[in-house]
Design a protein around this motif. Sequence first.
Motif, PDB file in Angstrom:
ATOM      1  N   VAL A   9       0.863  -1.183   0.000  1.00  0.00           N
ATOM      2  CA  VAL A   9       0.000   0.000   0.000  1.00  0.00           C
ATOM      3  C   VAL A   9       0.907   1.243   0.000  1.00  0.00           C
ATOM      4  N   ALA A  10       0.822   2.016  -1.072  1.00  0.00           N
ATOM      5  CA  ALA A  10       1.664   3.220  -1.178  1.00  0.00           C
ATOM      6  C   ALA A  10       1.103   4.344  -0.297  1.00  0.00           C
ATOM      7  N   VAL A  11       2.005   5.128   0.300  1.00  0.00           N
ATOM      8  CA  VAL A  11       1.602   6.200   1.221  1.00  0.00           C
ATOM      9  C   VAL A  11       2.300   7.502   0.810  1.00  0.00           C
ATOM     10  N   ASN A  12       1.519   8.592   0.708  1.00  0.00           N
ATOM     11  CA  ASN A  12       2.094   9.944   0.503  1.00  0.00           C
ATOM     12  C   ASN A  12       2.428  10.503   1.881  1.00  0.00           C
ATOM     13  N   ILE A  13       3.638  10.163   2.349  1.00  0.00           N
ATOM     14  CA  ILE A  13       3.982  10.446   3.733  1.00  0.00           C
ATOM     15  C   ILE A  13       4.131  11.933   4.015  1.00  0.00           C
ATOM     16  N   GLN A  14       4.515  12.708   3.000  1.00  0.00           N
ATOM     17  CA  GLN A  14       4.713  14.150   3.212  1.00  0.00           C
ATOM     18  C   GLN A  14       3.395  14.820   3.586  1.00  0.00           C
ATOM     19  N   LYS A  15       2.326  14.491   2.845  1.00  0.00           N
ATOM     20  CA  LYS A  15       1.018  15.079   3.157  1.00  0.00           C
ATOM     21  C   LYS A  15       0.476  14.522   4.476  1.00  0.00           C
ATOM     22  N   ALA A  16       0.719  13.237   4.729  1.00  0.00           N
ATOM     23  CA  ALA A  16       0.216  12.637   5.953  1.00  0.00           C
ATOM     24  C   ALA A  16       0.823  13.283   7.188  1.00  0.00           C
ATOM     25  N   ILE A  17       2.132  13.585   7.150  1.00  0.00           N
ATOM     26  CA  ILE A  17       2.784  14.210   8.305  1.00  0.00           C
ATOM     27  C   ILE A  17       2.405  15.679   8.416  1.00  0.00           C
ATOM     28  N   LYS A  18       2.300  16.325   7.260  1.00  0.00           N
ATOM     29  CA  LYS A  18       1.980  17.747   7.257  1.00  0.00           C
ATOM     30  C   LYS A  18       0.568  18.001   7.769  1.00  0.00           C
ATOM     31  N   LYS A  19      -0.358  17.118   7.400  1.00  0.00           N
ATOM     32  CA  LYS A  19      -1.758  17.314   7.796  1.00  0.00           C
ATOM     33  C   LYS A  19      -2.320  15.987   8.307  1.00  0.00           C
ATOM     34  N   PRO A  20      -2.041  15.637   9.569  1.00  0.00           N
ATOM     35  CA  PRO A  20      -2.548  14.364  10.111  1.00  0.00           C
ATOM     36  C   PRO A  20      -4.075  14.291  10.028  1.00  0.00           C
ATOM     37  N   GLY A  21      -4.553  13.087   9.697  1.00  0.00           N
ATOM     38  CA  GLY A  21      -5.991  12.880   9.591  1.00  0.00           C
ATOM     39  C   GLY A  21      -6.540  13.131   8.213  1.00  0.00           C
ATOM     40  N   CYS A  22      -5.698  13.611   7.274  1.00  0.00           N
ATOM     41  CA  CYS A  22      -6.179  13.848   5.914  1.00  0.00           C
ATOM     42  C   CYS A  22      -6.377  12.513   5.205  1.00  0.00           C
ATOM     43  N   LYS A  23      -6.878  12.564   4.000  1.00  0.00           N
ATOM     44  CA  LYS A  23      -7.171  11.329   3.294  1.00  0.00           C
ATOM     45  C   LYS A  23      -5.895  10.562   2.920  1.00  0.00           C
ATOM     46  N   GLU A  24      -4.762  11.255   2.797  1.00  0.00           N
ATOM     47  CA  GLU A  24      -3.497  10.567   2.519  1.00  0.00           C
ATOM     48  C   GLU A  24      -2.928   9.869   3.759  1.00  0.00           C
ATOM     49  N   ASP A  25      -3.441  10.220   4.950  1.00  0.00           N
ATOM     50  CA  ASP A  25      -2.948   9.625   6.193  1.00  0.00           C
ATOM     51  C   ASP A  25      -3.644   8.270   6.390  1.00  0.00           C
ATOM     52  N   LEU A  26      -2.940   7.191   6.028  1.00  0.00           N
ATOM     53  CA  LEU A  26      -3.516   5.857   5.947  1.00  0.00           C
ATOM     54  C   LEU A  26      -3.979   5.360   7.321  1.00  0.00           C
ATOM     55  N   ILE A  27      -5.194   4.803   7.379  1.00  0.00           N
ATOM     56  CA  ILE A  27      -5.695   4.148   8.596  1.00  0.00           C
ATOM     57  C   ILE A  27      -5.094   2.752   8.649  1.00  0.00           C
ATOM     58  N   LEU A  28      -4.476   2.415   9.787  1.00  0.00           N
ATOM     59  CA  LEU A  28      -3.753   1.143   9.920  1.00  0.00           C
ATOM     60  C   LEU A  28      -4.665   0.001  10.376  1.00  0.00           C
ATOM     61  N   GLN A  29      -4.192  -1.199  10.104  1.00  0.00           N
ATOM     62  CA  GLN A  29      -4.892  -2.417  10.529  1.00  0.00           C
ATOM     63  C   GLN A  29      -3.937  -3.279  11.341  1.00  0.00           C
ATOM     64  N   ASP A  30      -4.523  -4.190  12.095  1.00  0.00           N
ATOM     65  CA  ASP A  30      -3.716  -5.097  12.903  1.00  0.00           C
ATOM     66  C   ASP A  30      -2.810  -5.935  12.000  1.00  0.00           C
ATOM     67  N   GLY A  31      -1.518  -5.965  12.330  1.00  0.00           N
ATOM     68  CA  GLY A  31      -0.571  -6.751  11.558  1.00  0.00           C
ATOM     69  C   GLY A  31       0.104  -6.002  10.428  1.00  0.00           C
ATOM     70  N   ASP A  32      -0.195  -4.701  10.235  1.00  0.00           N
ATOM     71  CA  ASP A  32       0.456  -3.931   9.170  1.00  0.00           C
ATOM     72  C   ASP A  32       1.961  -3.846   9.409  1.00  0.00           C
ATOM     73  N   TYR A  33       2.713  -3.824   8.309  1.00  0.00           N
ATOM     74  CA  TYR A  33       4.176  -3.773   8.361  1.00  0.00           C
ATOM     75  C   TYR A  33       4.611  -2.530   7.585  1.00  0.00           C
ATOM     76  N   ILE A  34       5.084  -1.488   8.308  1.00  0.00           N
ATOM     77  CA  ILE A  34       5.411  -0.196   7.695  1.00  0.00           C
ATOM     78  C   ILE A  34       6.896  -0.182   7.335  1.00  0.00           C
ATOM     79  N   ILE A  35       7.185   0.140   6.067  1.00  0.00           N
ATOM     80  CA  ILE A  35       8.555   0.220   5.570  1.00  0.00           C
ATOM     81  C   ILE A  35       8.854   1.672   5.199  1.00  0.00           C
ATOM     82  N   VAL A  36       9.958   2.194   5.725  1.00  0.00           N
ATOM     83  CA  VAL A  36      10.412   3.538   5.372  1.00  0.00           C
ATOM     84  C   VAL A  36      11.741   3.368   4.634  1.00  0.00           C
ATOM     85  N   GLU A  37      11.718   3.594   3.316  1.00  0.00           N
ATOM     86  CA  GLU A  37      12.907   3.411   2.492  1.00  0.00           C
ATOM     87  C   GLU A  37      13.893   4.561   2.712  1.00  0.00           C
TER      88      GLU A  37
END
Length: 828
Positions: A694-722
């Motif tokens: 699942v691709a994430v636009n992290i810049q918008k998510a951090i800049k504006k928490p709760g926006c539509k780009e800020d992904l809602i997580l599920q149990d067992g998700d594995y977050i990778i920061v390249e």
Amino acid sequence: MKLNKALLLLSLTLMPLTALADMTDTQIIQYVSEQSAKGTSQAEMVQYLLNQGVSPQRLQQLKAKLSKKGTSSNNGKVSTGDRTRTANTDRNSSGRIVGNASKNGKFEEQSEDYLSMESALTDLSSQMSPEMEEQGSKYEKKIFGHEMFKNEDIKFEPNMNIATPSTYVLGAGDLVFIDIYGASQVSIEGTISPDGEIIVKGYGPLHLGGLSVEQANQRVRTKLSSYFADSKIKLTVGQTRTIQVNVMGEVKTPGTYTLSAFASAFHALYSAGGVSEVGSLRSIKLYRENKLISIIDLYDYILNGQLSGDIRLQDNDVLIVAPYEALVNISGKAKRPMYYEMKTSETIGKALEYAGGFAGDAYTKSMRLVRMGGDRMQVFNIDESNLGSFLVADGDSVYIDSVMVRYDNMIDLQGAVFRPGMYQLGDRTSSIKSLLEYAGGVTEYAFTSHAVLRRKRADRSLEIIPIDLEHILNGTASDVVLKNEDVLFIPDRQNAQESQTLTIRGEVYEPGIYEFAHNTSVEDLVLLAGGLKESASTEKVSIARRQENGQIKNFTVNLSKDLSCDTKNAFILKPFDVVMIKRIEGYCEPQTVHIEGEVNFQGDYSITNEKSRISDVISMAGGLTNHAAQNGVYVLRKLSEEEKRMRQKRLDTDRFNYTYRAIQRSSQMQGVTSLPISDSLMIVKDTREDIYKVAVNIQKAIKKPGCKEDLILQDGDYIIVEGQTNTVRLSGSVAYQGAVPYVSGKTLKYYLRQGGIRPTRQNCKLAYVISPNGQANSYRKFKKIEPGSEIFLRESRTEMTTDQRVNMWIAVTSAFATAAAVVISVIK
């Protein structure tokens, strides 16, 4: 060699039948040899041998005999070996003794050729199917006694090693032993010549032919006593000579047979294959020197074990088998239903005796006899009065009927009783009440208000009589007298009602359907279901109950947390109640996600509610490091069961539609009229796993928490920061596939040139740019190329082959799937 080849070819096709008309070993060899020389087809030879009854056992015995070595002359030798006798006659199938072969000498002359056929005979017998042996005999009449001559397991051979009778007359071919003991110790053996003599060393010829064993002993003592003084002399007989017997009349193979001197008429008859279908087993005549010596009845032997009239044969005896007098068919309920040979002086009672008597289910009061009389048939009834006086005739057919499936004194008890079944109608079971008492009574589930009595009328039609069983049992109603073949049925309330159950759902460990039991409370059912889960609410437990009018009525109760036993306030359940245990409002199961890569604190983190977003977890992880890629954050997520089902359905549809269109276009371009779709579908395979990106636009998510780009997580998700990279990867239809250095501000055209492609407008339209987080954009969507991105160039449809289109479809679909997952996650 031709003969060997013919037998070998027969081994591939010959199938055996039960012996019908036996052939000797010599006849088989001679037949194959002659027919092969004439050019007779294999099919014709096979059919002939089948009709003659050649079997696998027959060929095995022939093979064994061919492997034996011939015997040599031993006249006048000193005896040192075994003195037991063996049968010295030719044999046919089943070990039957036959003649001619040893007399004319052909067997000895051809024995070397026969030995060369051993392997061919082995193959021949192994190819035969035992199931086919019944083909020749299944349409034959089954005549009592005839099967004895067809049974290959029975060996009718004379006992060669019995004590020699003193009356046995010596003749040419007999091997004799003269034992001298006492002052001298000598053993002499010799075979009596055709002149009746043996040669004794030191004495000369000694005439013994025509003498009995007793007379021969006297002559030997008289002639040799002067040569062996103070010694005792004894003569014994070793291997006996053979005799020739003529078997004529109604036998399978009439002719002259070479038999042992100990053979009886019975052995001769078996050697000839037994009697034919019209041959008599009851009147076999033995002639010696044109005089009738004996009349043999084989039924005495078969049924009583007596061989009356069966005497030892002598050379040139004649055995005559006449046709039978009468053949009677016994069918139906006899112990041995088949054809029996009868004498016209015998009665139907005697025929029944031969058949073993009546079977257990036979109707014994009368039999039906059909007789061929004149130009019409006649029917006679045979009963006890004329069974012993009614004489048989040839062609009679006797049928013994079975008893009727009716009863004289039966009543049948069925249903809710302890011992159902048929009972004798008698003094102790003459009425319904007495029958039930005798059968142990009715069960607890018996529906006694209405039982059913089925009774047959005089015309055998059924009549139903309703029975008030309850009042009969308590004595308030009159008892009912039973009749023959009455059937009393007592209904069972359990069978008449729907199976009663209780159902529990919701927050219990073992929800499901349970058998109903009276006085069950809600707490009891919860405990039967394994107890309450931690998430279960003890308040507002709902019970759905079905009313008599079919409507559903709901009840609500509160349970104690410890499910204590409160019999006064307990809610008692009824059949078919459905209990629902709700979940505590706001209850959440512990959920965990994992983050790794370019964050300050990698590891597992708990998310507190269903609205936790990726910006929250990155904040808990201390934020991104300075080496994090600008757009390099994505989430690895497992597919739910519903997502797996939908993905497979969508993939199957898309794969078929795309492949079918690709096949059609390819066929048109290449001039192919058709191509199997099933084969082409193997090209496209589902390579996606149950874990997707699942691709994430992290810049918008951090800049504006709760926006539509800020992904809602599920149990067992594995977050990778390249981490950051300074290359751009090129793939697809480019001359150079690999990574090139990233240059800030450079556009798509620059990187296409780095891949060896001239950047035309058409090429740019075919390009996709995939960001480090996995998001794919077409030429019109992307504005700039980021470090770590991948440029994928599709090949023009007019230039692509079918395989290339399929590979392109897989790659592009994977990229689009990632983008679709982003949209789904944002919507959630």
